[in-house]
Write an enzyme that holds these catalytic residues in place. Structure first.
Site, PDB file in Angstrom:
ATOM      1  N   GLU A   1      -6.719 -10.832  -4.281  1.00  0.00           N
ATOM      2  CA  GLU A   1      -6.490 -11.939  -3.340  1.00  0.00           C
ATOM      3  C   GLU A   1      -7.642 -12.935  -3.316  1.00  0.00           C
ATOM      4  O   GLU A   1      -7.627 -13.860  -2.504  1.00  0.00           O
ATOM      5  CB  GLU A   1      -6.220 -11.376  -1.929  1.00  0.00           C
TER       6      GLU A   1
ATOM      7  N   GLN B   1      -9.954  -6.513  -5.925  1.00  0.00           N
ATOM      8  CA  GLN B   1      -9.438  -5.179  -6.216  1.00  0.00           C
ATOM      9  C   GLN B   1      -8.684  -5.255  -7.528  1.00  0.00           C
ATOM     10  O   GLN B   1      -8.361  -6.336  -7.998  1.00  0.00           O
ATOM     11  CB  GLN B   1      -8.518  -4.694  -5.098  1.00  0.00           C
TER      12      GLN B   1
ATOM     13  N   ASP C   1       0.828  -1.207   0.000  1.00  0.00           N
ATOM     14  CA  ASP C   1       0.000   0.000   0.000  1.00  0.00           C
ATOM     15  C   ASP C   1       0.863   1.259   0.000  1.00  0.00           C
ATOM     16  O   ASP C   1       0.530   2.249  -0.643  1.00  0.00           O
ATOM     17  CB  ASP C   1      -0.853   0.066   1.275  1.00  0.00           C
TER      18      ASP C   1
END
Lengths: 768, 768
Positions: free
Chosen positions: B490, B603, B359
């Protein structure tokens, strides 16, 4: 180096010489069991060295709170652990005021353990010198009665050799035990009641949560030179979970003193009032007496061996190995109770939660079918039938399936899942296939169809429904696929289109369909009952068929093999023989990602399919697939060598077959995996039996007829085994020069040897 | 339903009315921090209701023993947990003999919390009636000084309203704290020393294992109507890890009594003698005084806002949302210390071990580059440089790599891995790519090349080496592949040839190669130093190139898209819009296997590649891939909407872009995921900033020039933001009718707006 301390012997497991490094391994190897209970070969007297205490009661478990790093939906919150049960074998001993402890003796001579597999008893003997100089000869015999399967017997003899001795015996029972692999270091037993009368004592305790009530009991007699002294305890010590007696005797030098301790468990699974039951069983055992109990034990084991023995001539270690395997299987499970199953460690350790894996169906049922009455295998099938509702609940609540689809757990005790890795729990779904296959296999072997209309069909329908819903349609390939699975080769996770899984899924649907039709015709009442119960429509059956008839199987036309899964050929295909030895075993040397992306195979996967369904494939196909996949197989599962041994024998690769056989038959005795101290590998022992009977002997059942294609490793002079085929006992003896087939009883039996049908009559053995 | 209790306000987060159900959520939302320490908005006075206590010190962690279900080789044995630090805010209070506790008061009126983001303080006020009938007005202000970042200040005011009152203040500091998510319920702090002098007290404790020494301190003053009474404690209570003073005052009805408590931490990371340092910083703070400390706080925050504020006109909730995000990022990390990083929960909770994810590189660095001096982003890069040795050790010891290959951990505090799921720890290796990309991005944005020869090149080489070794050659496809990975999405584990991973791997090798050549020419000394240090040969470089130039990328020619991974199109491709709403969020409704075999995307994955490398692909390619993948994306990661918002804006899908923006900007304020009580989602807040600046504003840096393509959601009247571009401050203001660009300072700046280069001079704003 593997260990190599067990003395070769045809009928016994023998250890000579005391070595503290071996105590835990020997505790596993010398374990005893009688199907209802079992225990590691822990010392009766106190031992201050390293030891792994274990005593286990069949069917008694504890739902331990799941421990994970990261929680995933669908994990069981609790799962059943094999439970260390209260200790009934303990006898503290003092000799001339000194606590007797092998770890503190100044000298130990003539130390010898023997597990006599022929007669079913365990013996330990030695001469020890205590710190106070007293030298004692000790001999302890212990067995768990097959006849009275709630009772174990210890005969503990001490002879002071160099001086008179005051000997204090302090036998006890203790429910204050714990599990080594408890997830949260919790206590599993809640003591309820402790009491004693004369030489008997009872500790009643129940498991937390599951509330299994168990009375652990003991009855003690003190003898001198085998004469009962009829002593009463001098003192009794009680706590909330333990009771201990004290006896004291003065023993003259050279005289033999002994304590005979009866002990065991009565459990609420079988009795309303467990203490009352304990009192009764003690009474019964006392009435029979020690000597007769021992004789009964010898007789009972003789009966077992009569049916299940395998002899190997000219290779005492191989002989010892196979008998150890057969002995342990019989110690673990005798098939009397359909609530029980065959735990992977049996009564020899507590590792792995739960007692039932697909091992039972894939590896153990053939052994039990061929060496016991058919009722035993039927009980194993019934175990799954009784857990069908839980399997449906599992598929519904944890995986979101509908409509009675059943997913049996990967590991279970009571039908609930006992495993919590998503790649296993949620994805190693092929286990469902083996459960259906066992139903087919039972019918094939025994010819007893009644199980299917009575119980099996419901299981088959639940399983077929699972596969139907679990398959998904690929518009791209225009075929049905099964995505995201782990096959029998657990060195691959979350793969797509595992050949074995897709194949057995299709087979399950087809087989369920066939049985529905057959039951409709032959057992219309059962058909009606079941179809109404499970609400199965013709429309649903059509949907099943769509999936089964259009299932995708990955293959390589170029290599002429099925692919273990999509993309297998994209791996770096370095064969095991070209892999540096320093890298093995890969599951200890490599990180998990590296194992996964390697081509290495833990146990038969594509080849497991070829084993189950051998008649679906040509010998050429078998050869190509075997030669390809075996070359990438590291055999790091105890279940791996047997299937390969059978197929190597079939392909006339007898050297390979023999090598695989060796790896499996003495896996624990020689401690190949350096973990025998945790317990023995019980279920793989059935694979050893298969290697001989199905591998070397080539035993198959086809069209209601026994088939054999006997071969023999060049290392052996001969071997023999027996098969209980539909209540006829067939004995097969093989030597390099030929085979002999004989049959008990009064009726002729047609068997097929090397492709030819031949009649064997009870009067005349058939030699070929 | 999402929560919706925060009052809309341009500059403050406001809660009105006391609701015990909201206490834990508000403790998260009203958290304060100053980059060096931070804390949840726990009450100072005792509270017997449900609360989640948390105070955190940057860089202070504890290596908790790993907890797993089944151990896998390569898991870290210990990993760093965010550590709940000693409590310094506590003030027990008694009013007329009754312990003051909001959970037991008979009436609470005018309850109001305010987090004033403009000025950097937190205020709580209410009128409470105790069980003894005393009515008090209470007002508490608390802030953590940006100037003296070891110091926090509490001003706790009580005014008895209906009667005179005896008020007892018992301020304390307490090191006897625990972590809610400790793996084994262990204590993490070992108390060393407790002492006090006059109104000051000190508890020195150290963390077990890591031995970080921390002095927690307090200094108390009792005031009446803002006049210091110069009281000394009546009593002092000490234990081994806690110290508490007692003050007592008689307060007349209507008069204001208050306690001013200074507190905080001095840590061994920064001081030899932590207590001495604490004494000094107290002295300093006292010298400045409460009022000036507050004024300094307001000034310091004004400076931060001056550079980083984003205004939104016509949408107060959007305005509040973006400011909350910018405020929290600045509370968490200010870039002064390269030992620190941006934890996913910042100082608002303890969830997730470790502080640093990818991140930081993928989402946070752009924010810090554009709103701070370049030193801040450089510190974030240096953090990884300083952990390079550990990354090499990680690849070597845990994964078996050789030769200086570096795998950065998925989550870390000190360079060691803090995660232990094989599918993440061992397989989510794309994180390495983002770390290299950030080096490129820093240079692209700042124009500061010096970082690469100084430090960055070594990191790039370690990463390139990793990819080179991690790729494997498929003889079947005659290309290099990366097998067995987890991509940014994921919801897929252990897949082969994740497009994003393969693409960034190739890019990393190519980029490392280019930088080696460039440094060789431009910084030959550094080149020599580094090449000698890492022992890099031309032969090895050639091997790298082989892999990079022949990397396999899965794609569908038919659909004109890259495939997220091999086999993606074999899934049942039901779009999210056709998925029953009852099934969402799938990570809460479905078992993990079902999530994995579904096509649903958590995502951006392929689209993350299109985001990083947008110039490598045509707009048509982006459109096809976006429309395909977004339709399967469930956005169940807080990091998902921003990348999609940016790409939707680029594709002129402004309604979508706005919808995505909304999901991210008020994620915590409206508690979309019903978990804000565990803490806020700090790192995703940088994504919100990106959505506006890069998405709506279209900000890019290409060829050393700022580019903009401003667009505005129809819901807004206007918005503005600033960019610190190479020490020139560019302000961009956008309305539906046009955009205005202005620049601070003395120099002209050429920028590119909507494809055209234009000069902006400090005197004349540019309107388009």
């Amino acid at each position: 180096m593997n260990q190599d301390y067990i003395k070769p012997d045809n009928w016994s497991i023998i250890e000579e010489g005391f070595d503290i490094e071996r105590v835990k391994s020997s505790e596993s190897l010398f374990s005893i069991g009688n199907g209802a209970m079992g225990q590691r070969a822990n010392f009766e007297e106190n031992y201050s060295g390293e030891t792994f205490q274990g005593s286990y009661i069949a069917g008694i478990y504890y739902p331990d709170k799941t421990k994970v790093g990261w929680w995933k939906n669908g994990y069981p919150k609790y799962f059943a652990k094999v439970l260390n049960a209260p200790n009934w074998i303990g006898i503290e001993i003092e000799v001339n005021g000194e606590a007797f402890d092998l770890h503190t003796c100044t000298k130990i001579a003539d130390y010898r353990r023997e597990l006599n597999m022929k007669e079913g008893w365990y013996n330990r003997s030695f001469v020890a010198t205590l710190q106070n100089g007293t030298e004692v000869a000790v001999n302890i015999r212990r067995f768990l009665s097959l006849d009275l399967d709630e009772v174990g017997v210890i005969n503990y003899e001490i002879t002071p050799l160099n001086q008179d001795a005051t000997i204090v015996y302090k036998p006890y029972i203790d429910a204050g035990v714990t599990n080594e692999d408890a997830n949260w270091d919790e206590k599993f037993w809640e003591p309820l009641d402790v009491n004693q009368q004369e030489n008997q004592a009872f500790v009643t305790a129940q498991t937390f949560k599951t509330h299994f009530k168990v009375t652990t009991f003991m009855q003690n007699s003190i003898l001198e030179n085998d004469n009962n002294l009829n002593l009463s305890p001098l003192a009794t010590a009680k706590t909330s979970d333990k009771v201990q007696f004290t006896y004291e005797v003065a023993v003259a030098k050279g005289q033999k003193s002994s304590i005979q301790k009866l002990g065991g468990y009565t459990v609420s699974l079988n009795h309303e009032n467990t203490q009352e039951a304990a009192e009764k069983v003690i009474q019964k055992a006392l009435a029979i007496g020690y000597n007769q109990l021992l004789q009964n034990q010898i007789d009972a084991w003789a009966k077992i061996w009569e049916m299940s023995d395998i002899t190997i001539d000219g290779d005492v270690k191989a002989q010892q190995g196979i008998r150890f395997n057969i002995f342990q299987l019989n110690q673990t499970y005798l098939g009397k109770d359909s609530r029980l199953n065959i735990g992977p460690k049996g009564f020899t350790g507590e590792k792995y939660g739960g007692s039932t894996y697909w091992d039972t169906e894939a590896y153990c049922i053939p052994f039990y079918m061929a060496t016991k009455d058919q009722e035993v295998a039927r009980n194993l099938l019934t175990y799954r039938y009784n857990q069908l509702d839980k399997a449906i609940e599992n598929a519904e609540q944890n995986l979101g399936f509908k409509n009675g689809a059943a997913l049996y757990p990967m590991v279970t005790m009571n039908g609930e899942e006992c495993h919590n890795e998503w790649e296993i729990t949620h994805e190693e779904i092929h286990r469902n296939g083996a459960i259906a296959f066992a139903i087919y296999n039972y019918y094939r072997f025994t010819g007893d169809y009644s199980y299917i209309p009575e119980k099996g069909l419901e299981v088959l329908i639940g399983i077929a429904r699972f596969w139907h819903q679990r398959a998904s349609f690929s518009t791209q390939k225009n075929q049905y696929m099964i995505l995201g699975v782990t096959g029998p080769n657990e060195y691959e996770n979350n793969i797509n289109n595992n050949f074995y899984t897709n194949y057995i899924a299709k087979w399950c649907i087809d087989f369920a369909n066939e049985q529905i039709q057959k039951v409709a015709i032959e057992f219309p009442k059962d058909h009606k009952r079941i179809i109404e119960k499970v609400k199965l429509s013709d429309a649903e059956l059509q949907e099943w068929k769509k999936v089964a008839s259009n299932m995708y199987f990955p293959k390589s036309e170029e290599l002429g093999i099925y692919l273990q899964q999509d993309g297998f050929l994209d791996k770096e295909l370095v064969r095991v023989k070209d892999l540096d030895k320093s890298q093995r075993p890969i599951n200890q040397k490599w990180s998990w990602d590296r194992v996964l992306r390697s081509p290495y195979i833990k146990q038969a996967d594509v080849l497991q399919g070829f084993y189950f369904f051998e008649d679906h494939f040509s010998i050429d196909e078998l050869k190509r697939n075997f030669e390809f996949y075996e070359s990438f197989t590291v055999h790091e599962s105890s279940l791996s060598p047997c299937v390969h041994s059978i197929q190597a024998a079939k392909l006339d690769k007898m050297d390979m077959a023999y090598e695989f056989y060796l790896r499996t038959s003495r896996l624990d005795l020689d401690d190949y995996n350096k973990e025998v101290e945790e317990g023995c590998h019980i279920t793989s022992m059935a694979g050893t039996w298969m290697s001989i009977v199905e591998g070397f002997g080539g035993m198959r059942v086809k069209n209601n007829r026994l088939h054999f294609t006997p071969k023999i490793p060049k290392e052996w002079k001969g071997y023999s085994f027996k098969i209980n085929f539909r209540n006829q006992i067939v004995k097969v003896a093989v030597t390099a020069s030929g085979s002999t087939f004989s049959v008990d009883g009064n009726e002729d039996l047609t068997i097929n040897v090397n492709g030819k049908d031949t009649v064997v009559s009870p009067e005349n053995a058939l030699s070929i």
